[in-house]
Design an enzyme around this catalytic site. Structure first.
Site, mmCIF file in Angstrom:
data_model
loop_
_atom_site.group_PDB
_atom_site.id
_atom_site.type_symbol
_atom_site.label_atom_id
_atom_site.label_comp_id
_atom_site.label_asym_id
_atom_site.label_seq_id
_atom_site.Cartn_x
_atom_site.Cartn_y
_atom_site.Cartn_z
ATOM 1 N N TYR A 2 0.765 -1.177 -0.026
ATOM 2 C CA TYR A 2 0.068 0.097 -0.091
ATOM 3 C C TYR A 2 0.972 1.318 0.080
ATOM 4 C CZ TYR A 2 -3.625 3.318 1.429
ATOM 5 O OH TYR A 2 -4.481 4.629 1.364
ATOM 6 N N ASP A 57 9.306 2.845 0.016
ATOM 7 C CA ASP A 57 8.209 3.432 0.920
ATOM 8 C C ASP A 57 8.375 3.179 2.268
ATOM 9 O OD1 ASP A 57 6.037 4.210 2.162
ATOM 10 O OD2 ASP A 57 4.564 3.251 0.606
ATOM 11 N N LYS A 97 3.560 8.781 8.848
ATOM 12 C CA LYS A 97 3.540 8.104 10.347
ATOM 13 C C LYS A 97 4.525 8.917 11.358
ATOM 14 C CE LYS A 97 0.750 4.663 8.363
ATOM 15 N NZ LYS A 97 0.695 3.917 6.984
HETATM 16 C C1 LIG Z 1 0.253 4.411 5.795
HETATM 17 C C2 LIG Z 1 0.913 4.170 4.424
HETATM 18 C C3 LIG Z 1 0.992 5.026 3.565
HETATM 19 C C4 LIG Z 1 -0.210 6.195 3.151
HETATM 20 O O1 LIG Z 1 0.061 7.215 4.194
HETATM 21 P P1 LIG Z 1 -1.190 8.111 4.480
HETATM 22 O O2 LIG Z 1 -0.625 9.064 5.670
HETATM 23 O O3 LIG Z 1 -2.455 7.108 5.098
HETATM 24 O O4 LIG Z 1 -1.745 8.789 3.303
HETATM 25 C C5 LIG Z 1 1.802 5.015 2.432
HETATM 26 N N1 LIG Z 1 2.603 3.882 2.317
HETATM 27 C C6 LIG Z 1 2.642 3.067 3.366
HETATM 28 C C7 LIG Z 1 3.747 1.834 3.355
HETATM 29 C C8 LIG Z 1 1.807 3.072 4.627
HETATM 30 O O5 LIG Z 1 1.894 2.360 5.471
#
Ligand SMILES: *Cc1c(COP(=O)(O)O)cnc(C)c1O
Length: 429
Positions: free
Chosen positions: A143, A238, A266
């Site tokens: 994701y 990511d 995060k």
């Molecule tokens: C949570 C997450 C996102 C998206 O971040 P948001 O602040 O919710 O837009 C993207 N990549 C990874 C790996 C994530 O865990």
């Protein structure tokens, strides 16, 4: 027990789609009423009915120091009296950038945004602008936020709600998104060969957290690194989940692999809406106003968000032992869970890396999305609710990782293991 939450959920659904502002919160795959939270302190959440829970979500990662950490709260309060936004540069943004650069490998320049979604979306645009190529590769079950390009075979809520094709994503966009299975290096080689000179980037969660916790197999990320070097492809880590969580330098440092671009979110915001993307100067200098790859944000670098993130990161930098403590706690929990799960005879797999952990109720190893999707969700559901009733707040989906925070005590962990033992007994009855 959940009466106030039930009333609030009922009311919420009349004004908010599905009653929630982010889908996974709705408890769709486990059923029941999502808990409405009133407050949190340290490792504990308190819901609208006054129930107390040991929190293993930590706001999906950010609250690594525990909730309402005194230093972080004080820093936000002290800053707020000088206005909450200026729309002009501040010295604090420089300090934040310098702090990140001092902690994260391969980051010469860093741009702040307001979410992980924005960070990934902007990093992909930059990779395309830099290479002049359109296609990119992502992995099934990973994701990267909800930008159009990434909502193809995505993990997290998309997997939880079992949405195969997201309406509203045009075929043109989806066609430039190539996917293959996580941990399958041959599949990557094949895709790259079939799309010679067309691939701008490969984006990966270096340790997955959006299909439960899944570890990269030895050689997988190293192999992609080699392909990217050879084919002039931008390798994007990511690290929205893993950044500043697995170590000061995130997964790059912990796994000793270099990325070309890195995205953060995060933990970087200490509980405020913050994301960032950064990397080598050669690539980052193409971002506007230095270059022509446009990217902007009215609230980017917002002072309240920056002070929350800065204070959190500074604590993590000055107390490097936190990462050892977190890992020790997670291993202690993993071993305890392992013991009681083995005794229950229910097939299970625990994947753990640093302070991330998940239980898949499965009789086979979990190394990619198909493995995760074929685990027993019926058992997960029962386990989730049994634990919730004992005051343990787990992610309400098997496609999400548990995140430990450093306010957790050994007593909390022991209680969690005991609650698991009791839950498994109840489930057998
Ligand atoms: C949570 C997450 C996102 C998206 O971040 P948001 O602040 O919710 O837009 C993207 N990549 C990874 C790996 C994530 O865990």
């Amino acid at each position: 027990m959940y009466q106030q939450s039930e009333i609030l959920f009922e009311r919420a659904q009349r004004s908010i789609p599905g009653g929630v502002n982010s889908p996974v919160r709705a408890f769709k795959s486990v059923g029941g009423t999502p808990l409405f939270i009133n407050k949190a302190k340290g490792a504990y959440l308190f819901d609208a009915d006054g129930n107390k829970y040991i929190d293993y979500i930590a706001s999906w990662g950010p609250m690594i120091l525990g909730h309402a950490h005194e230093e972080v709260v004080k820093a936000i309060q002290d800053k707020a009296i000088y206005s909450t936004s200026y729309g002009a540069p501040t010295q604090l943004e420089i300090e934040m950038a310098e702090l990140i650069i001092s902690m994260a490998p391969n980051v010469d320049l860093i741009r702040m945004v307001s979410s992980g979604t924005e960070a990934c979306m902007s990093a992909l645009r930059l990779a395309r602008g830099y290479t002049g190529k359109n296609k990119f590769i992502k992995f099934e079950g990973c994701y990267h936020g909800h930008a159009d390009s990434f909502l193809v075979k995505a993990g997290s809520g998309v997997a939880t709600l079992n949405i195969q094709t997201v309406p509203g994503i045009t075929a043109g966009v989806a066609n430039d998104t190539l996917t293959c299975a996580y941990n399958n290096l041959e599949a990557v080689e094949k895709l790259v060969a079939e799309n010679k000179n067309e691939i701008a980037a490969i984006i990966v969660e270096p340790v997955c957290g959006n299909m439960g916790c899944i570890l990269p197999q030895p050689g997988f990320l190293e192999g992609i690194r080699k392909i990217c070097d050879k084919e002039n492809i931008v390798f994007i880590f990511d690290e929205v989940m893993t950044g500043f969580r697995l170590s000061q330098g995130g997964a790059q440092q912990k796994l000793n692999i270099n990325a070309d671009l890195v995205t953060y979110g995060k933990v970087i915001g200490g509980g405020m809406p913050v994301g960032a993307f950064g990397g080598k100067k050669e690539i980052m200098q193409h971002i506007a106003p230095l270059g022509n790859v446009y990217q902007a944000g009215t609230l980017s670098g917002n002072p309240i968000a920056m002070i929350a993130g800065y204070t959190t990161l500074k604590i993590l930098k000055d107390n490097a032992n936190i990462y050892n403590e977190l890992e020790e706690k997670t291993i202690y929990l993993r071993d305890g869970l392992n013991k009681v799960l083995l005794a229950s005879k229910i097939p299970f797999v625990i994947n753990q890396f640093g302070s991330m952990l998940s239980i898949h109720f499965s009789d086979h190893a979990i190394n990619n999305f198909d493995d995760a999707a074929s685990a027993n969700n019926g058992v997960f559901k029962k386990y989730f609710h049994a634990m919730l009733s004992k005051g343990i707040y787990l992610p309400p989906s098997a496609f999400e990782s548990w995140f430990l925070n450093n306010a957790l005590t050994k007593k909390d962990l022991d209680y969690t293991i005991e609650a698991t033992e009791e839950s498994l007994q109840e489930m057998a009855e």
